[in-house]
Design a protein around this motif. Structure first.
Motif, PDB file in Angstrom:
ATOM      1  N   LEU A 179      47.990  57.071  60.495  1.00  0.00           N
ATOM      2  CA  LEU A 179      48.282  55.688  60.892  1.00  0.00           C
ATOM      3  C   LEU A 179      48.073  54.736  59.710  1.00  0.00           C
ATOM      4  O   LEU A 179      47.287  55.033  58.810  1.00  0.00           O
ATOM      5  N   PRO A 180      48.762  53.579  59.694  1.00  0.00           N
ATOM      6  CA  PRO A 180      48.708  52.698  58.512  1.00  0.00           C
ATOM      7  C   PRO A 180      47.320  52.124  58.254  1.00  0.00           C
ATOM      8  O   PRO A 180      46.483  52.029  59.150  1.00  0.00           O
ATOM      9  N   ARG A 215      37.347  57.069  60.370  1.00  0.00           N
ATOM     10  CA  ARG A 215      38.462  57.071  59.438  1.00  0.00           C
ATOM     11  C   ARG A 215      38.357  55.985  58.386  1.00  0.00           C
ATOM     12  O   ARG A 215      38.490  56.238  57.182  1.00  0.00           O
ATOM     13  N   THR A 216      38.077  54.758  58.834  1.00  0.00           N
ATOM     14  CA  THR A 216      38.047  53.614  57.912  1.00  0.00           C
ATOM     15  C   THR A 216      36.963  53.801  56.848  1.00  0.00           C
ATOM     16  O   THR A 216      37.202  53.522  55.663  1.00  0.00           O
ATOM     17  N   LYS A 261      49.284  46.913  51.535  1.00  0.00           N
ATOM     18  CA  LYS A 261      50.099  46.328  52.597  1.00  0.00           C
ATOM     19  C   LYS A 261      51.180  47.326  53.016  1.00  0.00           C
ATOM     20  O   LYS A 261      51.849  47.916  52.177  1.00  0.00           O
ATOM     21  N   GLN A 262      51.326  47.475  54.351  1.00  0.00           N
ATOM     22  CA  GLN A 262      52.396  48.306  54.911  1.00  0.00           C
ATOM     23  C   GLN A 262      52.415  49.711  54.331  1.00  0.00           C
ATOM     24  O   GLN A 262      53.457  50.287  54.080  1.00  0.00           O
ATOM     25  N   GLU A 263      51.243  50.255  54.114  1.00  0.00           N
ATOM     26  CA  GLU A 263      51.190  51.624  53.616  1.00  0.00           C
ATOM     27  C   GLU A 263      50.308  52.426  54.551  1.00  0.00           C
ATOM     28  O   GLU A 263      49.470  51.887  55.262  1.00  0.00           O
ATOM     29  N   SER A 264      50.478  53.726  54.512  1.00  0.00           N
ATOM     30  CA  SER A 264      49.612  54.570  55.327  1.00  0.00           C
ATOM     31  C   SER A 264      49.055  55.676  54.441  1.00  0.00           C
ATOM     32  O   SER A 264      49.609  55.972  53.387  1.00  0.00           O
ATOM     33  N   PRO A 265      47.952  56.300  54.843  1.00  0.00           N
ATOM     34  CA  PRO A 265      47.398  57.377  54.023  1.00  0.00           C
ATOM     35  C   PRO A 265      48.425  58.497  53.871  1.00  0.00           C
ATOM     36  O   PRO A 265      48.933  59.018  54.869  1.00  0.00           O
TER      37      PRO A 265
END
Lengths: 252, 180
Positions: free
Chosen positions: B51-52, B92-93, B108-112
């Protein structure tokens, strides 16, 4: 929430429709084996030559009414396994028959070769059953000579092993002996095969014996199962409950 | 809004792969020691892992609970998947904060993914969280320490298999950075 839910069972049904096609050969062979076994039993029960073999003269007249009570009150329904698990602590089986086909909770589930489990949840078109591979419930069982005990399961034992404890030291136990269900259980009909004894261990602590039993059913691939309904279960339970309450009242 | 459609598709893809294919393959690494545990590799935590970055923790927790409950429904388990998944959704965080070179707010607007983290960091992130998830799940499932060897073996075998499957999934479905 369980896998008898329509939305969940739908996916399992779709999956099983595909994989079922590849198992057709094995299904065919297993049904043929079962058919042969049943034919053999039928032949032994009916077509024995009374004139030649004096040992087969059975007391037909006496037994007839008894037999009808013993066997006629078990109703068999066939079902196909659409989902099955063997790796969890409590394993469940989903079958493609539900309330509409006459499946009710607490019906017994058997395969062609041995016992499988107990129906727990029922939806309109599907039902889930708790397999005997579970850590919560044990099953009353007996050896060939009538020594009764119970069969249980542990997760670490894996899907090819059931456990049974015999406390009486004088009973003779041999490898390869069969273990059957008893009539104490209100679930399964009596004398159904559970499995065969694989290994015998002596527990030093209390000098009892721990039996490793190879289940007669192959839980890794089950295709067809039969759900068994005991027609007289309500009557039996009511009678037993009444007796127990009466005894409890008398004690007071 | 459209970028979230990708995660919805991912949700169905991963869960269907888990339920329809993996749940029916009972893995035995080898059969000779008969006590070797039978297990199913659970790859569905991958949904939470991918998830992002910008998603807040409360949203992760809710999504983790929903995904875990769906698995519970399919596997007939009373909330064990949901518990383990909500736990790693929470952790996760923190794991990402430790691994990312820049502040998490800057992505911004990226996911792992392998693109944003690199292979080694991503595998550490995945292995750590999957290990926690599987340990918690199997400990709750067995709920006894009588067979601790069995438990350890099951967790180890299951984690390794899951990591291999996740690596295969990532190689198949991640956009390749072209290096020509």
């Amino acid at each position: 929430m369980n896998s008898a839910n329509l939305g969940v069972a739908f996916w399992y049904k779709k999956q099983s429709d595909v994989s079922y096609y590849f198992a057709l050969k094995e299904v065919n062979d297993s049904l043929l084996n079962e058919n042969t076994r049943l034919k053999r039993q039928l032949a032994a029960a009916t077509e024995s030559d009374v004139l030649k073999d004096s040992s087969v003269i059975r007391k037909e007249l006496v037994n007839d009414s008894v037999k009808s009570v013993q066997y006629a009150h078990y109703k068999y329904l066939q079902a196909r396994v659409v989902n099955n698990s063997i790796q969890a602590a409590s394993n469940f089986i989903t079958i493609n028959r539900g309330a509409k086909d006459g499946i009710e909770p607490n019906m017994a589930l058997v395969s062609g070769t041995g016992i499988v489990g107990r129906v727990t949840n029922v939806s309109t078109h599907f039902a889930t059953a708790l397999s005997i591979l579970n850590t919560k419930q044990s099953l009353s069982s007996k050896l060939k000579d009538g020594t009764s005990s119970f069969v249980y399961w542990e997760q670490a034992a894996g899907p090819d092993k059931l456990l049974m404890k015999i406390t009486q030291p004088e009973i003779k136990i041999h490898k390869g002996d069969s273990v059957f269900t008893t009539s104490y259980s209100t679930l399964f009909p009596a004398d159904m095969l559970i499995g065969t004894i694989q290994k015998v261990f002596i527990v030093k602590k209390d000098n009892s014996r721990l039996l490793h039993i190879k289940p007669a059913t192959n839980f890794r691939n089950m295709d067809y199962v039969y759900a068994i309904k005991n027609e007289f279960i309500e009557e039996r339970r009511r009678l037993e409950d009444t007796t127990q309450t009466q005894q409890a009242l008398q004690k007071k | 809004m459209i970028q979230y459609a990708k995660y919805l598709i991912q949700f169905f893809l991963i869960l269907l792969f888990q339920v329809i294919i993996l749940n029916n393959i009972f893995l035995n690494w080898w059969v000779v020691p008969a006590g070797f545990p039978v297990f199913v590799p659970y790859i569905y935590p991958l949904f939470i892992l991918l998830l992002p970055f910008e998603l807040p923790v409360w949203a992760l927790l809710i999504l983790g609970f929903v995904c875990g409950s769906v698995m519970d429904t399919f596997m007939n388990t009373p909330g064990m998947h949901a518990f383990a998944l909500v736990l790693i959704a929470y952790l996760r965080t923190n794991v990402l904060l430790a691994l990312l070179p820049r502040n998490i707010k800057e992505y911004k607007q990226e996911s792992p993914s392998i693109k944003s983290l690199g292979w080694s960091s991503f595998m550490i992130y995945t292995t750590f969280l999957i290990l926690i998830h599987h340990s918690v799940f199997y400990i709750i499932e067995l709920w006894s320490l009588n067979n601790i060897g069995y438990l350890m073996l099951k967790i180890l075998a299951s984690v390794i298999t899951t990591i291999l499957l996740i690596a295969v999934y990532l190689l198949l479905f991640s956009q390749r950075v072209s290096q020509r």
